[in-house]
Design a protein around this motif. Structure first.
Motif, PDB file in Angstrom:
ATOM      1  N   TYR A  88       0.835  -1.206   0.000  1.00  0.00           N
ATOM      2  CA  TYR A  88       0.000   0.000   0.000  1.00  0.00           C
ATOM      3  C   TYR A  88       0.870   1.256   0.000  1.00  0.00           C
ATOM      4  O   TYR A  88       0.700   2.152  -0.814  1.00  0.00           O
ATOM      5  N   SER A 130      -9.665   5.968  -0.594  1.00  0.00           N
ATOM      6  CA  SER A 130      -8.214   5.767  -0.662  1.00  0.00           C
ATOM      7  C   SER A 130      -7.707   4.803   0.404  1.00  0.00           C
ATOM      8  O   SER A 130      -6.502   4.575   0.507  1.00  0.00           O
ATOM      9  N   TYR A 131      -8.618   4.217   1.190  1.00  0.00           N
ATOM     10  CA  TYR A 131      -8.185   3.301   2.249  1.00  0.00           C
ATOM     11  C   TYR A 131      -8.356   1.850   1.791  1.00  0.00           C
ATOM     12  O   TYR A 131      -9.410   1.466   1.272  1.00  0.00           O
ATOM     13  N   ARG A 144      -7.047   0.013  -0.567  1.00  0.00           N
ATOM     14  CA  ARG A 144      -6.923  -0.380  -1.972  1.00  0.00           C
ATOM     15  C   ARG A 144      -5.623   0.195  -2.518  1.00  0.00           C
ATOM     16  O   ARG A 144      -5.269   1.335  -2.220  1.00  0.00           O
ATOM     17  N   TYR A 145      -4.936  -0.584  -3.326  1.00  0.00           N
ATOM     18  CA  TYR A 145      -3.676  -0.111  -3.887  1.00  0.00           C
ATOM     19  C   TYR A 145      -3.896   1.191  -4.646  1.00  0.00           C
ATOM     20  O   TYR A 145      -4.827   1.315  -5.446  1.00  0.00           O
ATOM     21  N   GLN A 146      -3.010   2.157  -4.401  1.00  0.00           N
ATOM     22  CA  GLN A 146      -3.093   3.457  -5.052  1.00  0.00           C
ATOM     23  C   GLN A 146      -2.088   3.587  -6.193  1.00  0.00           C
ATOM     24  O   GLN A 146      -1.932   4.665  -6.768  1.00  0.00           O
ATOM     25  N   TYR A 195      -2.350  -2.788  11.228  1.00  0.00           N
ATOM     26  CA  TYR A 195      -2.934  -1.653  10.505  1.00  0.00           C
ATOM     27  C   TYR A 195      -3.393  -0.559  11.462  1.00  0.00           C
ATOM     28  O   TYR A 195      -3.587   0.585  11.053  1.00  0.00           O
ATOM     29  N   GLY A 214       0.902  -1.359   5.332  1.00  0.00           N
ATOM     30  CA  GLY A 214      -0.389  -0.776   5.021  1.00  0.00           C
ATOM     31  C   GLY A 214      -1.471  -1.822   4.829  1.00  0.00           C
ATOM     32  O   GLY A 214      -1.214  -2.936   4.373  1.00  0.00           O
ATOM     33  N   ILE A 250      -4.603  -3.737   3.338  1.00  0.00           N
ATOM     34  CA  ILE A 250      -5.323  -4.023   2.097  1.00  0.00           C
ATOM     35  C   ILE A 250      -6.594  -4.780   2.483  1.00  0.00           C
ATOM     36  O   ILE A 250      -6.539  -5.758   3.228  1.00  0.00           O
ATOM     37  N   ALA A 271      -3.429  -9.922  -2.886  1.00  0.00           N
ATOM     38  CA  ALA A 271      -2.954  -8.802  -2.073  1.00  0.00           C
ATOM     39  C   ALA A 271      -1.869  -9.288  -1.125  1.00  0.00           C
ATOM     40  O   ALA A 271      -1.845 -10.456  -0.731  1.00  0.00           O
ATOM     41  N   GLU A 306       0.602  -8.085   2.420  1.00  0.00           N
ATOM     42  CA  GLU A 306       0.954  -7.170   3.503  1.00  0.00           C
ATOM     43  C   GLU A 306       2.286  -7.622   4.092  1.00  0.00           C
ATOM     44  O   GLU A 306       2.600  -8.819   4.098  1.00  0.00           O
TER      45      GLU A 306
END
Length: 721
Positions: free
Chosen positions: A84, A132-133, A135-137, A525, A537, A539, A546, A548
């Motif tokens: 993330y 924006s929380y 999920r990959y940006q 998190y 971050g 996911i 995904a 982490e």
């Protein structure tokens, strides 16, 4: 067909079947293959490199493509591990600053502003509603652009692939090794045995198949090819019926029996009839799985086959229409009347049951005569007891010597763990000592003379693999209770999951405990950065997979224990997702690279357990300052949803204390019983010229071809039959 089975040989034996073909000029391709392997932490042995160099280039390239796919999956490099926070472990923000930023971005978005304002008016904001929380940006490629290439270090993992023989011979050898295992196999390995059994049913077979689950999957293959199944108990037939129906041959989970063809029904009924005809007392075994036999009877229609009356008796017992006293019920009747000597006399006909009941019998014995009768019976039948049962009882008696009154930790075959108070009376030291002496002598008698015993010291504290159950498959995985040294400055955990049909949120966390198992800090998190390390971050969904990560600086840890865990917050469980695995990497302090670097991975294991909180292993700092891993392979039941590290601190600490303070039998114990002509602790350098029995974490290059080699991949072969 053979090429399809090659990955099994590579995974289980770390051997690469040498392809057949004419001589050629494959040296360049072989070196390129070796270089590609090194990039993911593997390499070719000297002998294998030489063999491949003498083959045609095309053959080497084809072999390389297949093998690289296999080893990448072994280490977890077959998927893209994004993060993330794009710079992780650098520039990880303060948790509350990050949450505030997500809220600010949501307020600036016309689509979410109204919803967020409404939540703020109530004083609570659901992070999952913020765009924006979670999920990959950024893309995986963009993330790679923020990280330098890995700086190679001497401590990087290097797993050697050794030269195998002809592919068919390697597949057969693997089949014989798994089928003839004296200890139960793990779930994944049992599935591999099913595949091998289908391919090898017409070839050589093991002289003995001691584990009943193994026999069931082999019997299914035999049934499909018209061979007679190997049956000597009624439960063997039940397991075969489960295998034919695609069910659980371990009988832990109920099987929904399918409609069976007439040839299969006839084979199962004939098998039951022959077993009971040869030994009518085996009807008593039906009681252990009475409901399963009743359901099976509904599919087999035994009344249509009057030529097999003994098979009909099995289902009559299951329905309660025919009596068949079980040994267990007779023993319980005697113990209920406080007739310990009578119960011991009866149990001598079932040596394994006698040994499993030793502790209880000694506690119930009221006189010295009764206690002597228990021990004398154990001495008499010890040669008839399976080696893994002897070892389990030996470990049990060793830990009973502590008599601390602590809580008892139970772990079932699925890895589910729970704790209860220890209310047992003690076992008198003199009888405990006499029994351990008997066990040591019997185990020593069964162990083969190893000749020159060459031992890698790193393997001495590995727990004996008495069962493959509840031990996840993967790379670098050791049995529960094992200790292994951790060398490096940075410890990095990772979890990967890919959901199957609904949004799934796994949360990687790490709990730091002090010497008294009290919480010092955690990373998750909800706490992204501490002096100990950083979290990559949160996911919250994984339609495309995904990852982490947690980065821990070992020198900065404020505590004695580090306990990584994977919490199921929402969605599909560990056994439901398309894929999920956990692992850890070790790096030197200044070693740069991507968040995931295959050659720094020390362990990668599948997450396939029944609970909602996974505890793969823990790390403990000793009094000498050295960190060591303690392998757990545990699953907590957890809550139906929203599991968090903050909510399971007490249960994790309680379980950890029980596992850490229990002493497992290790390779050190068993090698100490061996009658070796010479014993050498291997220093990692030159190996002896002659044949040896080598026991270590990884096979050295250059061992004499007649050497016996035992590594974690086949350490079960160390357990005497």
């Amino acid at each position: 067909m053979v090429h399809r089975l090659e990955p099994l040989v590579v995974r289980h034996a770390h051997r690469l079947p040498c392809p057949a073909g004419p001589a050629g000029e494959g040296a360049v391709a072989a070196r390129q293959f070796d270089a590609a392997l090194i990039s993911v932490g593997f390499k070719l042995s000297g002998e294998l490199l030489t063999r491949l160099s003498g083959l045609p280039e095309g053959t080497v390239v084809d072999t390389a493509v297949r093998t690289l796919d296999t080893v990448r999956e072994m280490v977890g490099d077959h998927v893209r591990h994004n993060v993330y926070f794009i710079d992780f472990p650098a520039n990880v923000p303060d948790t509350y600053d990050f949450w505030t930023r997500c809220i600010t971005e949501a307020l600036a978005d016309d689509a979410t502003r109204e919803s967020v304002l409404e939540q703020l008016s109530d004083g609570v904001v659901d992070l999952l509603t913020l765009p924006s929380y979670g999920r990959y940006q950024h893309s995986y490629t963009e993330m790679l652009g923020h990280h330098e290439e890995l700086i190679a270090a001497a401590g990087d993992r290097m797993t050697v692939l050794h030269a195998g023989g002809d592919a068919g011979a390697e597949v057969t050898a693997l089949y014989l090794a798994l089928a003839g295992s004296s200890t139960p196999l793990g779930e994944d390995t049992l599935r591999d045995l099913e595949v091998l059994a289908e391919a090898c049913v017409g070839g050589p077979q093991p002289s003995e198949i001691p584990v009943r689950e193994n026999r069931a999957v082999i019997n299914r293959a035999r049934l499909r090819t018209g061979s007679e199944p190997l049956l000597d108990t009624v439960t063997d037939v039940l397991r075969l019926a489960c295998a034919v129906s695609g069910g659980d041959v371990t009988l832990l989970e109920p099987t929904r029996f399918r409609g069976l063809s007439r040839p299969v029904r006839r084979a199962l009924l004939a098998g039951l009839d022959s077993v009971v005809a040869a030994a009518p007392a085996k009807l008593a075994d039906v009681h252990a799985h009475r409901e399963e036999f009743k359901r099976l009877g509904e599919r087999l229609h035994p009344h249509e086959y009057p030529q097999w009356p003994h098979a009909a008796d099995v289902f009559a017992v299951a329905r309660g229409e025919k009596k068949a006293r079980s040994l267990d019920s007779l023993v319980e009747e005697l113990l209920g009347a406080h007739d310990v000597t009578g119960a011991v006399g009866l149990l001598k006909s079932a040596p394994g049951k006698l040994f499993r009941a030793l502790d209880r019998l000694l506690r119930m014995a009221l006189t010295q005569e009764e206690r002597f009768a228990v021990v004398a019976a154990a001495e008499e039948v010890a040669p008839q007891v399976a080696g893994r049962v002897l070892l389990s009882v030996r470990e049990h008696l060793h830990n009973r010597a502590k008599e601390t009154g602590e809580r008892r930790v139970f772990v079932n075959r699925l890895g589910r763990a729970w704790v209860t108070e220890d209310t047992r009376q003690g076992v008198l030291p003199s009888f405990r000592l006499r029994l351990t002496t008997v066990l040591d002598a019997e185990l020593r008698r069964r162990l083969p003379a190893p000749g020159h015993l060459l031992i890698d010291p790193a393997v001495l504290d590995v727990a004996l693999p008495l069962s493959g159950k509840a031990v996840s498959s993967g790379l670098g995985v050791l049995p529960r209770g094992s200790l292994s040294t951790i060398d490096g400055e940075l410890l990095r955990f990772f979890v990967y999951w890919k959901q199957k049909s609904r949004d799934t949120d796994y949360d990687l966390s790490a709990l730091m405990l002090d010497n008294d198992y009290r919480t010092v800090s955690w990373l998750s998190y909800t706490n992204l950065a501490e002096v100990d390390g950083e979290h990559s971050g949160d996911i919250t969904e994984a339609p495309d997979g995904a990852s982490e990560f947690i980065n821990v600086r070992l020198g900065a840890v404020r505590g004695t224990f580090i306990v990584p865990q994977v919490n199921l917050f929402s969605g599909e469980g560990f056994e439901e997702v398309e894929e999920s695995f956990f692992g850890f990497m070790l790096r030197e302090g200044e070693q740069q690279g991507r968040p995931f670097e295959a050659r720094t991975v020390r362990m990668k294991s599948e997450l396939r357990g029944p609970g909602r909180v996974a505890l793969p292993l823990a790390f403990r700092r000793g009094e000498d300052g050295q960190w060591r891993a303690k392998w757990l392979h545990l699953y907590l039941k957890g809550s139906p949803a929203a599991n968090r590290v903050e909510g399971n601190q007490v249960s994790v600490a309680t379980l950890l204390r029980g596992i850490v303070e229990r002493e497992q039998l290790t390779v050190r114990y068993l090698t100490g019983l061996m009658d070796a002509a010479t014993t050498t602790l291997w220093d990692g350098e030159k190996v002896p010229d002659g044949p040896v029995t080598f026991i270590g974490l990884q096979r050295p290059d250059g061992l004499h071809p007649e050497s016996r080699i035992l590594t974690p991949e086949n350490l079960r072969d160390l357990i005497p039959a």
